[in-house]
Design a protein around this motif. Structure first.
Motif, PDB file in Angstrom:
ATOM      1  N   HIS A  78      28.406  31.789  38.377  1.00 40.17           N
ATOM      2  CA  HIS A  78      28.458  31.453  39.807  1.00 40.17           C
ATOM      3  C   HIS A  78      29.324  32.466  40.571  1.00 40.17           C
ATOM      4  N   VAL A  79      30.429  32.885  39.971  1.00 43.91           N
ATOM      5  CA  VAL A  79      31.286  33.900  40.601  1.00 43.91           C
ATOM      6  C   VAL A  79      30.486  35.194  40.773  1.00 43.91           C
ATOM      7  N   ALA A  80      29.789  35.594  39.713  1.00 44.11           N
ATOM      8  CA  ALA A  80      29.015  36.834  39.758  1.00 44.11           C
ATOM      9  C   ALA A  80      27.928  36.767  40.833  1.00 44.11           C
ATOM     10  N   GLN A  81      27.263  35.607  40.938  1.00 47.95           N
ATOM     11  CA  GLN A  81      26.233  35.426  41.967  1.00 47.95           C
ATOM     12  C   GLN A  81      26.833  35.576  43.365  1.00 47.95           C
ATOM     13  N   ALA A  82      27.993  34.934  43.563  1.00 40.10           N
ATOM     14  CA  ALA A  82      28.636  34.949  44.886  1.00 40.10           C
ATOM     15  C   ALA A  82      29.070  36.365  45.264  1.00 40.10           C
ATOM     16  N   LEU A  83      29.409  37.173  44.256  1.00 37.90           N
ATOM     17  CA  LEU A  83      29.876  38.545  44.525  1.00 37.90           C
ATOM     18  C   LEU A  83      28.738  39.560  44.382  1.00 37.90           C
ATOM     19  N   ASP A  84      27.559  39.087  44.004  1.00 42.90           N
ATOM     20  CA  ASP A  84      26.388  39.950  43.838  1.00 42.90           C
ATOM     21  C   ASP A  84      26.626  41.066  42.804  1.00 42.90           C
ATOM     22  N   ILE A  85      27.172  40.688  41.671  1.00 41.16           N
ATOM     23  CA  ILE A  85      27.402  41.637  40.572  1.00 41.16           C
ATOM     24  C   ILE A  85      26.854  41.037  39.275  1.00 41.16           C
ATOM     25  N   ALA A  86      26.767  41.868  38.242  1.00 42.07           N
ATOM     26  CA  ALA A  86      26.316  41.377  36.934  1.00 42.07           C
ATOM     27  C   ALA A  86      27.438  40.562  36.292  1.00 42.07           C
ATOM     28  N   LEU A 116      35.137  33.357  49.568  1.00 41.98           N
ATOM     29  CA  LEU A 116      34.505  33.223  48.254  1.00 41.98           C
ATOM     30  C   LEU A 116      34.459  31.754  47.832  1.00 41.98           C
ATOM     31  N   ALA A 117      35.554  31.048  48.107  1.00 44.60           N
ATOM     32  CA  ALA A 117      35.630  29.625  47.761  1.00 44.60           C
ATOM     33  C   ALA A 117      34.514  28.844  48.455  1.00 44.60           C
ATOM     34  N   VAL A 118      34.318  29.126  49.747  1.00 47.96           N
ATOM     35  CA  VAL A 118      33.263  28.439  50.507  1.00 47.96           C
ATOM     36  C   VAL A 118      31.901  28.766  49.902  1.00 47.96           C
ATOM     37  N   LYS A 119      31.689  30.041  49.590  1.00 50.38           N
ATOM     38  CA  LYS A 119      30.400  30.463  49.043  1.00 50.38           C
ATOM     39  C   LYS A 119      30.106  29.791  47.695  1.00 50.38           C
ATOM     40  N   MET A 120      31.183  29.565  46.922  1.00 49.60           N
ATOM     41  CA  MET A 120      31.008  28.941  45.607  1.00 49.60           C
ATOM     42  C   MET A 120      31.078  27.420  45.655  1.00 49.60           C
ATOM     43  N   GLY A 121      31.501  26.885  46.781  1.00 50.33           N
ATOM     44  CA  GLY A 121      31.663  25.433  46.873  1.00 50.33           C
ATOM     45  C   GLY A 121      32.844  24.915  46.078  1.00 50.33           C
ATOM     46  N   VAL A 122      33.888  25.752  45.993  1.00 48.35           N
ATOM     47  CA  VAL A 122      35.117  25.308  45.310  1.00 48.35           C
ATOM     48  C   VAL A 122      36.292  25.481  46.277  1.00 48.35           C
ATOM     49  N   ASP A 123      37.428  25.039  45.816  1.00 47.92           N
ATOM     50  CA  ASP A 123      38.705  25.149  46.516  1.00 47.92           C
ATOM     51  C   ASP A 123      39.258  26.573  46.530  1.00 47.92           C
ATOM     52  N   ARG A 124      39.938  26.988  47.585  1.00 51.78           N
ATOM     53  CA  ARG A 124      40.556  28.311  47.584  1.00 51.78           C
ATOM     54  C   ARG A 124      41.594  28.407  46.460  1.00 51.78           C
ATOM     55  N   ALA A 125      42.299  27.298  46.185  1.00 53.98           N
ATOM     56  CA  ALA A 125      43.317  27.297  45.127  1.00 53.98           C
ATOM     57  C   ALA A 125      42.685  27.609  43.766  1.00 53.98           C
ATOM     58  N   HIS A 126      41.457  27.207  43.572  1.00 52.21           N
ATOM     59  CA  HIS A 126      40.762  27.472  42.306  1.00 52.21           C
ATOM     60  C   HIS A 126      40.460  28.968  42.193  1.00 52.21           C
ATOM     61  N   VAL A 127      40.033  29.579  43.291  1.00 53.55           N
ATOM     62  CA  VAL A 127      39.792  31.030  43.290  1.00 53.55           C
ATOM     63  C   VAL A 127      41.099  31.748  42.974  1.00 53.55           C
ATOM     64  N   SER A 128      42.166  31.328  43.631  1.00 56.42           N
ATOM     65  CA  SER A 128      43.482  31.939  43.412  1.00 56.42           C
ATOM     66  C   SER A 128      43.908  31.818  41.944  1.00 56.42           C
ATOM     67  N   ALA A 129      43.746  30.633  41.364  1.00 57.85           N
ATOM     68  CA  ALA A 129      44.132  30.410  39.958  1.00 57.85           C
ATOM     69  C   ALA A 129      43.286  31.274  39.015  1.00 57.85           C
ATOM     70  N   MET A 130      41.994  31.407  39.339  1.00 57.97           N
ATOM     71  CA  MET A 130      41.135  32.263  38.494  1.00 57.97           C
ATOM     72  C   MET A 130      41.637  33.702  38.557  1.00 57.97           C
ATOM     73  N   GLU A 131      41.967  34.168  39.749  1.00 57.39           N
ATOM     74  CA  GLU A 131      42.415  35.564  39.901  1.00 57.39           C
ATOM     75  C   GLU A 131      43.747  35.814  39.180  1.00 57.39           C
ATOM     76  N   ARG A 132      44.576  34.774  39.089  1.00 54.83           N
ATOM     77  CA  ARG A 132      45.860  34.918  38.391  1.00 54.83           C
ATOM     78  C   ARG A 132      45.731  34.737  36.880  1.00 54.83           C
ATOM     79  N   GLY A 133      44.499  34.587  36.397  1.00 61.01           N
ATOM     80  CA  GLY A 133      44.290  34.483  34.956  1.00 61.01           C
ATOM     81  C   GLY A 133      44.702  33.140  34.391  1.00 61.01           C
ATOM     82  N   GLN A 134      44.684  32.126  35.246  1.00 60.85           N
ATOM     83  CA  GLN A 134      45.147  30.811  34.796  1.00 60.85           C
ATOM     84  C   GLN A 134      44.005  29.873  34.438  1.00 60.85           C
ATOM     85  N   GLN A 135      42.765  30.361  34.548  1.00 61.28           N
ATOM     86  CA  GLN A 135      41.635  29.476  34.288  1.00 61.28           C
ATOM     87  C   GLN A 135      40.793  29.984  33.118  1.00 61.28           C
TER      88      GLN A 135
END
Lengths: 77, 77
Positions: A53-61, A25-44
């Motif tokens: 951009h997240v929604a586009q990468a995951l193909d969801i609304a 997902l990080a590669v698809k979004m052009g961000v760091d894996r640590a950023h994806v991890s922090a978003m998932e942990r509710g820290q962002q």
């Protein structure tokens, strides 16, 4: 639930459903894996453009990432 | 539609539905009326916490502010 955690929990849910790793997902979004991890942990406190951009990468609304899903509520995260 | 415009169009829709002026919403949120106006015009890349505060002030679900409503799509805004 803090909206950052709702977002993070949904992100992880849809990423897993798409069989995508955090790294992929990080590669698809052009961000760091640590950023994806922090978003998932509710820290962002992401902006709506980042959320888009997240929604586009995951193909969801985009709105799906802010929905209070029952399992997220039950998990108390 | 740019997600900032989706957000702004929804904000205006639900604020109007609540019979609330931009000034009244601004007071309720503790922000400037100009900030409410800029958000409605799709000029603000707000964070999800700001989006949450808007939803609280309008007594709606946060996700509702990112939904692509048909009338918003038709208006091309």
């Amino acid at each position: 639930m803090d909206i950052r955690h709702t977002f993070g929990s949904n992100l992880k849910h849809y990423r897993t459903e798409a069989n995508m790793s955090q790294a992929a997902l990080a590669v698809k979004m052009g961000v760091d894996r640590a950023h994806v991890s922090a978003m998932e942990r509710g820290q962002q406190n992401v902006t709506i453009i980042t959320l888009w951009h997240v929604a586009q990468a995951l193909d969801i609304a985009p709105a799906a990432l802010l929905n209070e899903r029952d399992e997220a509520r039950l998990a108390g995260r």
